[in-house]
Design a protein around this motif. Structure first.
Motif, PDB file in Angstrom:
ATOM      1  N   LEU A  76      -9.612  10.988   1.179  1.00 14.81           N
ATOM      2  CA  LEU A  76     -10.241  10.253   0.068  1.00 14.81           C
ATOM      3  C   LEU A  76      -9.213   9.417  -0.683  1.00 14.81           C
ATOM      4  CD1 LEU A  76     -12.796  12.685  -1.587  1.00 14.81           C
ATOM      5  CD2 LEU A  76     -13.199  10.798  -0.005  1.00 14.81           C
ATOM      6  N   LEU A  77      -8.037  10.013  -0.859  1.00 17.06           N
ATOM      7  CA  LEU A  77      -6.966   9.293  -1.542  1.00 17.06           C
ATOM      8  C   LEU A  77      -6.578   8.057  -0.726  1.00 17.06           C
ATOM      9  CD1 LEU A  77      -5.168   9.487  -4.003  1.00 17.06           C
ATOM     10  CD2 LEU A  77      -3.504  10.716  -2.621  1.00 17.06           C
ATOM     11  N   ALA A  78      -6.487   8.250   0.580  1.00 18.02           N
ATOM     12  CA  ALA A  78      -6.171   7.129   1.484  1.00 18.02           C
ATOM     13  C   ALA A  78      -7.202   6.024   1.317  1.00 18.02           C
ATOM     14  CB  ALA A  78      -6.138   7.626   2.931  1.00 18.02           C
ATOM     15  N   SER A  79      -8.483   6.428   1.333  1.00 15.50           N
ATOM     16  CA  SER A  79      -9.571   5.453   1.235  1.00 15.50           C
ATOM     17  C   SER A  79      -9.507   4.704  -0.102  1.00 15.50           C
ATOM     18  CB  SER A  79     -10.891   6.200   1.403  1.00 15.50           C
ATOM     19  OG  SER A  79     -11.929   5.607   0.672  1.00 15.50           O
ATOM     20  N   PHE A  80      -9.193   5.426  -1.175  1.00 12.74           N
ATOM     21  CA  PHE A  80      -9.085   4.826  -2.523  1.00 12.74           C
ATOM     22  C   PHE A  80      -7.963   3.789  -2.568  1.00 12.74           C
ATOM     23  CE2 PHE A  80      -7.345   5.231  -6.960  1.00 12.74           C
ATOM     24  CZ  PHE A  80      -8.427   4.686  -7.625  1.00 12.74           C
ATOM     25  N   LEU A  81      -6.864   4.102  -1.877  1.00  7.02           N
ATOM     26  CA  LEU A  81      -5.699   3.202  -1.911  1.00  7.02           C
ATOM     27  C   LEU A  81      -5.757   2.136  -0.810  1.00  7.02           C
ATOM     28  CD1 LEU A  81      -2.951   5.877  -2.647  1.00  7.02           C
ATOM     29  CD2 LEU A  81      -3.949   4.255  -4.262  1.00  7.02           C
ATOM     30  N   GLY A  82      -6.823   2.157  -0.016  1.00  9.40           N
ATOM     31  CA  GLY A  82      -6.977   1.150   1.034  1.00  9.40           C
ATOM     32  C   GLY A  82      -6.139   1.431   2.272  1.00  9.40           C
ATOM     33  N   LEU A  83      -5.722   2.686   2.429  1.00  8.60           N
ATOM     34  CA  LEU A  83      -4.934   3.086   3.600  1.00  8.60           C
ATOM     35  C   LEU A  83      -5.832   3.802   4.609  1.00  8.60           C
ATOM     36  CD1 LEU A  83      -2.042   4.894   1.672  1.00  8.60           C
ATOM     37  CD2 LEU A  83      -1.962   2.585   2.616  1.00  8.60           C
ATOM     38  N   THR A  84      -5.486   3.748   5.876  1.00 10.80           N
ATOM     39  CA  THR A  84      -6.142   4.634   6.838  1.00 10.80           C
ATOM     40  C   THR A  84      -5.504   6.016   6.669  1.00 10.80           C
ATOM     41  OG1 THR A  84      -4.535   4.222   8.586  1.00 10.80           O
ATOM     42  CG2 THR A  84      -6.460   2.766   8.509  1.00 10.80           C
ATOM     43  N   PRO A  85      -6.254   7.097   6.980  1.00 12.44           N
ATOM     44  CA  PRO A  85      -5.686   8.451   6.863  1.00 12.44           C
ATOM     45  C   PRO A  85      -4.426   8.597   7.725  1.00 12.44           C
ATOM     46  CG  PRO A  85      -8.051   8.571   7.219  1.00 12.44           C
ATOM     47  CD  PRO A  85      -7.673   7.130   7.387  1.00 12.44           C
ATOM     48  N   GLU A  86      -4.421   7.939   8.898  1.00 17.30           N
ATOM     49  CA  GLU A  86      -3.267   8.022   9.806  1.00 17.30           C
ATOM     50  C   GLU A  86      -2.022   7.426   9.130  1.00 17.30           C
ATOM     51  OE1 GLU A  86      -6.219   6.568  10.643  1.00 17.30           O
ATOM     52  OE2 GLU A  86      -6.973   8.317  11.731  1.00 17.30           O
ATOM     53  N   TYR A  87      -2.233   6.286   8.454  1.00 19.61           N
ATOM     54  CA  TYR A  87      -1.115   5.609   7.804  1.00 19.61           C
ATOM     55  C   TYR A  87      -0.588   6.452   6.641  1.00 19.61           C
ATOM     56  CZ  TYR A  87       1.621   1.743   5.870  1.00 19.61           C
ATOM     57  OH  TYR A  87       2.638   0.966   5.395  1.00 19.61           O
ATOM     58  N   LEU A  88      -1.511   7.098   5.924  1.00 20.87           N
ATOM     59  CA  LEU A  88      -1.101   7.971   4.819  1.00 20.87           C
ATOM     60  C   LEU A  88      -0.255   9.135   5.353  1.00 20.87           C
ATOM     61  CD1 LEU A  88      -1.348   8.557   1.742  1.00 20.87           C
ATOM     62  CD2 LEU A  88      -3.281  10.017   2.287  1.00 20.87           C
ATOM     63  N   SER A  89      -0.698   9.742   6.466  1.00 20.35           N
ATOM     64  CA  SER A  89       0.065  10.853   7.063  1.00 20.35           C
ATOM     65  C   SER A  89       1.459  10.368   7.439  1.00 20.35           C
ATOM     66  CB  SER A  89      -0.628  11.373   8.331  1.00 20.35           C
ATOM     67  OG  SER A  89      -1.922  11.789   8.017  1.00 20.35           O
ATOM     68  N   GLU A  90       1.512   9.166   7.985  1.00 15.94           N
ATOM     69  CA  GLU A  90       2.791   8.582   8.414  1.00 15.94           C
ATOM     70  C   GLU A  90       3.729   8.374   7.216  1.00 15.94           C
ATOM     71  OE1 GLU A  90       3.934   4.305  10.175  1.00 15.94           O
ATOM     72  OE2 GLU A  90       2.164   5.219  11.121  1.00 15.94           O
ATOM     73  N   ILE A  91       3.178   7.819   6.124  1.00 18.54           N
ATOM     74  CA  ILE A  91       3.970   7.601   4.909  1.00 18.54           C
ATOM     75  C   ILE A  91       4.508   8.926   4.396  1.00 18.54           C
ATOM     76  CG2 ILE A  91       3.816   7.026   2.453  1.00 18.54           C
ATOM     77  CD1 ILE A  91       1.784   4.902   3.117  1.00 18.54           C
ATOM     78  N   LYS A 151       0.840  -1.207   0.000  1.00 19.95           N
ATOM     79  CA  LYS A 151       0.000   0.000   0.000  1.00 19.95           C
ATOM     80  C   LYS A 151       0.874   1.256   0.000  1.00 19.95           C
ATOM     81  CE  LYS A 151      -4.086  -2.182   1.853  1.00 19.95           C
ATOM     82  NZ  LYS A 151      -5.035  -2.327   2.969  1.00 19.95           N
ATOM     83  N   GLU A 152       2.005   1.180   0.669  1.00 22.17           N
ATOM     84  CA  GLU A 152       2.930   2.314   0.702  1.00 22.17           C
ATOM     85  C   GLU A 152       3.490   2.594  -0.704  1.00 22.17           C
ATOM     86  OE1 GLU A 152       5.705   2.099   3.896  1.00 22.17           O
ATOM     87  OE2 GLU A 152       7.123   3.479   2.946  1.00 22.17           O
ATOM     88  N   GLU A 153       3.925   1.520  -1.382  1.00 17.89           N
ATOM     89  CA  GLU A 153       4.442   1.676  -2.748  1.00 17.89           C
ATOM     90  C   GLU A 153       3.342   2.193  -3.682  1.00 17.89           C
ATOM     91  OE1 GLU A 153       7.857  -1.807  -3.212  1.00 17.89           O
ATOM     92  OE2 GLU A 153       5.735  -2.369  -3.139  1.00 17.89           O
ATOM     93  N   LEU A 154       2.115   1.679  -3.459  1.00 15.83           N
ATOM     94  CA  LEU A 154       0.987   2.130  -4.279  1.00 15.83           C
ATOM     95  C   LEU A 154       0.812   3.633  -4.182  1.00 15.83           C
ATOM     96  CD1 LEU A 154      -2.089  -0.270  -3.842  1.00 15.83           C
ATOM     97  CD2 LEU A 154      -0.836   0.223  -5.944  1.00 15.83           C
ATOM     98  N   PHE A 155       0.920   4.155  -2.961  1.00 18.10           N
ATOM     99  CA  PHE A 155       0.768   5.595  -2.767  1.00 18.10           C
ATOM    100  C   PHE A 155       1.813   6.367  -3.568  1.00 18.10           C
ATOM    101  CE2 PHE A 155       2.187   9.457  -0.633  1.00 18.10           C
ATOM    102  CZ  PHE A 155       1.049  10.237  -0.809  1.00 18.10           C
TER     103      PHE A 155
END
Lengths: 189, 189
Positions: free
Chosen positions: A171-186, A149-153
């Protein structure tokens, strides 16, 4: 004029006379929406097919925990609906909502049938649109199955930088199957 | 007769005279394949569209670690190719291989164009096919985003029990994004 965007899109795929095109546009409805307006409700009959003149739509569902999850975005010149439900005139499995202020073309199921019957060359237009959309979906399955999921982002950001700027993070997080928290972390990395 | 399967499928969607149908079938090639024969090679021009009369095809790619990963299966009455590459006459991003001994119809890109030009009603047939396929892909994105891989396996098994019996475990695992070891572990539970 909003009509000209759809007309030009149709002309990219199929040749019609100006007279035919002036009749074809009458099958469609044209509306402006504010951000976050709902165009289709899950659980209600899916009677509309949408085309984005300007702006952005998202197709989403709500999971068992009440979280909104985006399955598809549509930006300028994309068609969107719950195609299975539209085709079978069933209840929709998805919601459709504007992500930005948007100008949208819509057509009802009965008008869509009438359009295809009256102008059979529109079959070619939609055949080509759906052939591309299904082909793109197969590529998306490949990406989902290829990368974490990280590489996908990061791939998504590199391939669609303008889109990533436009769309809210959650929304981008949700589309990629990530939680918003995980997206912020990435993104902090 | 193998022709009759494709003819009957076309007749489900579009009305043609018997004479037209007898001309339409001449656009297609018919072949029998053994299990694990390759019909399309990744990296080579994607010049064929396939229809399954009997048997099963898989669309797969090989990841960076050399693992074969299935993106799509096609069983009886499904069309399959790398649609983006076929449409643009580019190199294929996928391999296509028989999963079982299979009877397959194929059509080249030039014959496909000629067929659609000669019998424009075939546009309606393929428009409907791709509309369904894209709609099903959106539902698959929903499932992928709704469930853990373990839940996906059980849902898939409950929804398609015959298919799960037919397809080797390692292919099913690859399709669902599981390692074969993880699939074995789930099934032991």
């Amino acid at each position: 004029m909003t009509n000209s965007i759809l007309i030009n899109h149709i002309k990219t795929y199929v040749t019609f006379s100006e007279e035919e095109l002036s009749e074809i546009v009458l099958f469609f409805d044209y509306h402006s929406y504010h951000k976050k307006e709902t165009l289709l409700l899950a659980g209600k009959q899916c009677n509309k097919l949408f085309f984005v003149l300007k702006g952005c739509l998202q197709l989403y569902f709500i999971d068992n925990l009440g979280n909104q999850k985006t399955s598809q975005f549509a930006i300028e010149h994309w068609w969107l609906t719950d195609f299975l439900a539209f085709q079978n005139q069933n209840q929709s499995n998805f919601y459709i909502e504007t992500v930005e202020n948007s100008k949208i073309v819509s057509i009802s199921f009965s008008k869509y049938q009438e359009l295809l019957d009256t102008f059979p060359k529109m079959e070619k237009y939609f055949r080509t649109i759906y052939e591309t959309a299904y082909g793109a979906a197969l590529m998306r399955f490949k990406y989902i199955n290829s990368f974490s999921k990280e590489e996908l982002f990061f791939r998504f950001r590199d391939n669609f930088p303008e889109f990533v700027q436009r769309v809210p993070q959650y929304l981008l997080a949700s589309f990629l199957g990530l939680t918003p928290e995980y997206l912020s972390e990435i993104k902090r990395k």
